[in-house]
Design an enzyme around this catalytic site. Structure first.
Site, PDB file in Angstrom:
ATOM      1  N   CYS B  92     -55.159  22.727  -8.055  1.00  0.00           N
ATOM      2  CA  CYS B  92     -56.122  22.605  -6.948  1.00  0.00           C
ATOM      3  C   CYS B  92     -55.541  21.812  -5.770  1.00  0.00           C
ATOM      4  O   CYS B  92     -54.581  22.244  -5.180  1.00  0.00           O
ATOM      5  CB  CYS B  92     -57.414  22.009  -7.493  1.00  0.00           C
ATOM      6  SG  CYS B  92     -58.844  22.327  -6.459  1.00  0.00           S
ATOM      7  N   HIS B 191     -59.396  24.461 -13.270  1.00  0.00           N
ATOM      8  CA  HIS B 191     -59.764  23.219 -13.945  1.00  0.00           C
ATOM      9  C   HIS B 191     -60.257  23.602 -15.346  1.00  0.00           C
ATOM     10  O   HIS B 191     -60.330  24.764 -15.693  1.00  0.00           O
ATOM     11  CB  HIS B 191     -60.893  22.494 -13.197  1.00  0.00           C
ATOM     12  CG  HIS B 191     -60.566  22.155 -11.790  1.00  0.00           C
ATOM     13  ND1 HIS B 191     -59.646  21.202 -11.449  1.00  0.00           N
ATOM     14  CD2 HIS B 191     -61.062  22.627 -10.604  1.00  0.00           C
ATOM     15  CE1 HIS B 191     -59.574  21.110 -10.126  1.00  0.00           C
ATOM     16  NE2 HIS B 191     -60.419  21.969  -9.587  1.00  0.00           N
TER      17      HIS B 191
END
Lengths: 408, 250
Positions: B92, B191
Site C-alpha cells: 500500500c 492487507h
C-alpha cells in the site's frame, strides 16, 4: 415553540419505534429517529429544545464516560441521555424526543458527527477522550477525524472542551477551542500518534511528556490521573475506586468529573456517584454460564483490545475471542495483527464469531493454544471447561454474547 | 551457530496503520517453526534502516505518515540494501513510496525512492475499499487474497511487472494488475495482512533469503482462505441479485 412539522415528525417516529419494538425487530431507537429526521431534518435541534448539554466523543470510552457523567449530573436533577449507545443523529433524536422533561442532557456522539450534533444541540461542553484507528474501511484516516473536530471547535460559540492532554490528536483538535480543560486521562495506544497532526513531523516522547518541533506539545493538565488517584484543580487528591475494571476507566472518570464541575458538581460527589456503576450496557458484566463465572469485555479496535487484554487475569481462565466484521465492526479485521495477543500465551483461547478463522490464524502466529468454534454459545461452553471465562468481543459479536448470557 | 535471519519492519509506527506489521510476525514465525533462528527488528522513525538485515517489510500508512517515511528513507539506506540484493516486501503506502512519484497529503507530486518503475496518482472513482483477489505472477504463489483500502492509482513502467492479475477488486487501478515485481522488490495493495492470508507468498519471499524450506501445516490458513473465497463469491451473487431487474414488458 414547537413547529407543526416537528410535532408530526416526532409522532411518526415514535409510532414507528413502538411498532419496531412490538414486532421484535429492535428497540426502535434507530428506525424511529430515522423517520423523525427524514420528515424534519431540523428535528434534532427541535428535540434539543434549548436544554443544557454535554457531548462525549472519542474512539474508546464513550459509553462508559457518558454513563459516569450522567451519574454525576443526576445529583443536579433529571438527565436525558442516549443510553443504549445509539450515537448517530438518528439515535440522539430518538432519545431526546422520548424524554422531553429533563433539562440536562448527556449525549455520546460518534466521532465524525461531533460538528453536526454541536450545531444542533449547542452543548455547554464537549468531552474529547481519544482518537485511534477504528473502522478504517469507513473512515480511512484517523487524522481526518481530528481535523473534523478541530473545525467544529474553532467555530464561534463552540463548547468548552474537556480534553485528554495525553493524546496528541485530541490536543491538536481541542486547542482550537476558546476554553479548554486539560485532563491527563492517559494513552496506552500511541501507535496512531507517532506523526504530528499539525505539521507531519515526528512527535518526540519523554515519559508522559510529548512534543513536536512545530510547537504542538502536551499541555499542562489541570486534572491529573495517577493510578487510581485523581488530583482536581484545587490540588485535592481523590482515591477513585471503581466497580468496573481497567486503569483506563479512572481516566474516563476524571474526564467526567471535569465536565460535571461545569455544573458545579464537586469532584467528591461526582466520583461517589461513579463508583456505583458496575456495568455499562453489558460491558464488564459479571454473570455466569453453565454454572461458571463469566465476564463480558467489549473491544472494538486495537486500542480497546490492548485495554481489554490488560484486564484478563494471569491465573487459570478460559478466554473467548469473538470477532465479526460487519459494517458496524469495520469490514477488515487486519487490525487483529496490531494487537499483542501474545500476552495470552500459556492460556487456552477459543476463537469464535464470523471471522473466527482470522482470529485462529492470528493466535497461531502468537503461539497461543486455541480451538475454533463457530457457534458462540458452544464456544463459551468450551471455555468454561478451563475455569472462569473472560469473553472479549468486538461490537456486534458482543451483542451476540449479551443474548447468549441472557442480558439485553 | 549462524546469525539469525533479520526481518526489518520499516517504521511500523508510521507505516503500520492497517495491520501490516503482521507480515514481519508471519515471516519470523515461519522461520522459527522450521528451526531457523530469526528475529524482527522494529525500526523506529528516528533511526536509519539497518543495512545488514536480510528482508525488509513496509506497510500501509496515512498520507502525512507516508511523506514522513519517504523523507527518512531518503538517506539511501534502503536503496543500498536493494542494490546489495536484499529482498523488500511493501504494501500500500509502502508500495507507493518505492515508486518514482506519488501524491502527498496535499495532492502534490512527491518523489519516491525509485526502487520500482511506477507512478501513483489518484483513482478516478471512489477509494478502493474491499476484498481483493488475484493470481500472483510469482512462482508457486497462486491465488492471492486480502483487503485493499487506498485511493491511489499506480501505473507501472516497463521495468516493473504486476505482482498479480486482479480477479476481484481494484488493485493498481490500471491494466487489471495489482502491485509490482522488480528484481528483489515485491509490492502489493493487499492487507489482511498479506502474508497471513497467503502463506505461499510468505514462503516465496523467505526462499529468496534462505533457500529451500520444509513444509508447514497451514490448515488454519487454508481454512481462512477457503472462507474468504466463498465470501467473495457470496458477495458477487448478492450484487447480481440486486442488479437484476425483470425484463420490461413490451
Amino acid at each position: 415553540m414547537t413547529s407543526t412539522r416537528y410535532a408530526l415528525a416526532r409522532t411518526a417516529g415514535s409510532l414507528a419505534a413502538g411498532l419496531s419494538r412490538r414486532t421484535g425487530r429492535g428497540d426502535g431507537t434507530t428506525v424511529g429517529g430515522r423517520i423523525t429526521l427524514a420528515l424534519d431534518p431540523t428535528a434534532l435541534e427541535h428535540a434539543a429544545g434549548g436544554r443544557d448539554f454535554a457531548i462525549v466523543s472519542g474512539t474508546n470510552g464513550k459509553s462508559t464516560t457518558r454513563t459516569f457523567l450522567t451519574a454525576a449530573l443526576l445529583t443536579r436533577g433529571p438527565v436525558v441521555s442516549n443510553a443504549g449507545g445509539a450515537n448517530l443523529p438518528t439515535g440522539l433524536t430518538a432519545a431526546l424526543t422520548r424524554d422531553r422533561t429533563a433539562r440536562i442532557g448527556v449525549l455520546e456522539v460518534d466521532e465524525p458527527f461531533v460538528p453536526i450534533v454541536s450545531e444542533a444541540v449547542h452543548p455547554r461542553v464537549a468531552v474529547l477522550l481519544n482518537l485511534s484507528r477504528d473502522q478504517l474501511d469507513r473512515y480511512a484516516e484517523v487524522r481526518r477525524l481530528a481535523g473534523i473536530w478541530r473545525d467544529a471547535l474553532s467555530r464561534p460559540e463552540a463548547p468548552v472542551a474537556v480534553a485528554n492532554c495525553d493524546d496528541p490528536l485530541v490536543v491538536w483538535a481541542a486547542s482550537a477551542a476558546a476554553t479548554t480543560v486539560w485532563v491527563s486521562a492517559g494513552q496506552r495506544w500511541a501507535n496512531d500518534t507517532a506523526v504530528c497532526p499539525a505539521c507531519g513531523g515526528v512527535i518526540t516522547r519523554d515519559g508522559a511528556d510529548w512534543s513536536s518541533d512545530c510547537g504542538l506539545r502536551r499541555p499542562t493538565p489541570t486534572w491529573t490521573v495517577e493510578g487510581t488517584q485523581v488530583t482536581d484543580p484545587d490540588g485535592t487528591r481523590h482515591q477513585v475506586t471503581l466497580a468496573i475494571p481497567g486503569d483506563v476507566n479512572v481516566g474516563n472518570a476524571a474526564m467526567a468529573a471535569a465536565a460535571a464541575a461545569l455544573w458545579d458538581v464537586t469532584p467528591a460527589d461526582a466520583f461517589t456517584a461513579m463508583t456505583l456503576i458496575d456495568e455499562v450496557e453489558g460491558r464488564y458484566l459479571r454473570t455466569s454460564f453453565a454454572g461458571v463465572p463469566v465476564r463480558l469485555l467489549l473491544a472494538k479496535n486495537p486500542a480497546g483490545w490492548v485495554e481489554a487484554l490488560s484486564m484478563v487475569p494471569d491465573h487459570e481462565v478460559g478466554v473467548v475471542i469473538a470477532v465479526n466484521a460487519r459494517p458496524a465492526d469495520g469490514r477488515d479485521p487486519s487490525w487483529l495483527w496490531d494487537v499483542g495477543f501474545e500476552v495470552l500465551r500459556g492460556r487456552v483461547a477459543v476463537a469464535t464469531g464470523e471471522r473466527s478463522r482470522d482470529v485462529a490464524v492470528r493466535l497461531r502466529y502468537a503461539d497461543v493454544d486455541h480451538t475454533r468454534v463457530d457457534d458462540e454459545a458452544a464456544a463459551l461452553r468450551a471455555a468454561t471447561k478451563v475455569g472462569p471465562v473472560e469473553v472479549l468481543a468486538n461490537y456486534t459479536a458482543f451483542q451476540t454474547y449479551r443474548r447468549v448470557v441472557g442480558d439485553g | 551457530m549462524a546469525d539469525p535471519v533479520r526481518i526489518a519492519l520499516v517504521y511500523p509506527t508510521v507505516l503500520g496503520t492497517y495491520g501490516d506489521g503482521g507480515n514481519a510476525t508471519v515471516l519470523t514465525q515461519r522461520l522459527r517453526w522450521r528451526g531457523i533462528d530469526a528475529e524482527t527488528i522494529d525500526v523506529g522513525i528516528d533511526h536509519s534502516v539497518p543495512e545488514q538485515a536480510d528482508l525488509y517489510v513496509l506497510g500501509g500508512g496515512e498520507d502525512s505518515a507516508q511523506t514522513l517515511a519517504v523523507n527518512r528513507l531518503g538517506d539511501g539506506a534502503l536503496n543500498r540494501a536493494v542494490d546489495a540484493g536484499k529482498t523488500v516486501f511493501a504494501v500500500c503506502a509502502g508500495f507507493q513510496i518505492l515508486g518514482e512519484t506519488f501524491l502527498d497529503g496535499a495532492g502534490a507530486v512527491h518523489p519516491g525512492l525509485g526502487l520500482i518503475d511506477c507512478r501513483t496518482d489518484r483513482l478516478d472513482g471512489p477509494r478502493a475499499v474491499g476484498e481483493l483477489l488475484g493470481d500472483s505472477a510469482l512462482d508457486g504463489v497462486g491465488t492471492v487474497t486480502g483487503y485493499e483500502n487506498h485511493g491511489g492509482r499506480t501505473v507501472l513502467g516497463p521495468d516493473a511487472t504486476p505482482f498479480a492479475t486482479v480477479r476481484s477488486g481494484i488493485g493498481n487501478g490500471d491494466a487489471a494488475g495489482d502491485g509490482a515485481i522488480q528484481g528483489n522488490v515485491v509490492a502489493t495493495y493487499l492487507h489482511g495482512p498479506a502474508l497471513a492470508r497467503n502463506p505461499e507468498l510468505a514462503d516465496a519471499l523467505l526462499r529468496r533469503v534462505v533457500g529451500e524450506l520444509d513444509p508447514l501445516d497451514d490448515a488454519e490458513e487454508l481454512e481462512l482462505r477457503r472462507e474468504r473465497f466463498a465470501a467473495i463469491t457470496r458477495a458477487k451473487v448478492t450484487r447480481w441479485r440486486r442488479q437484476w431487474r425483470p425484463p420490461a414488458r413490451q
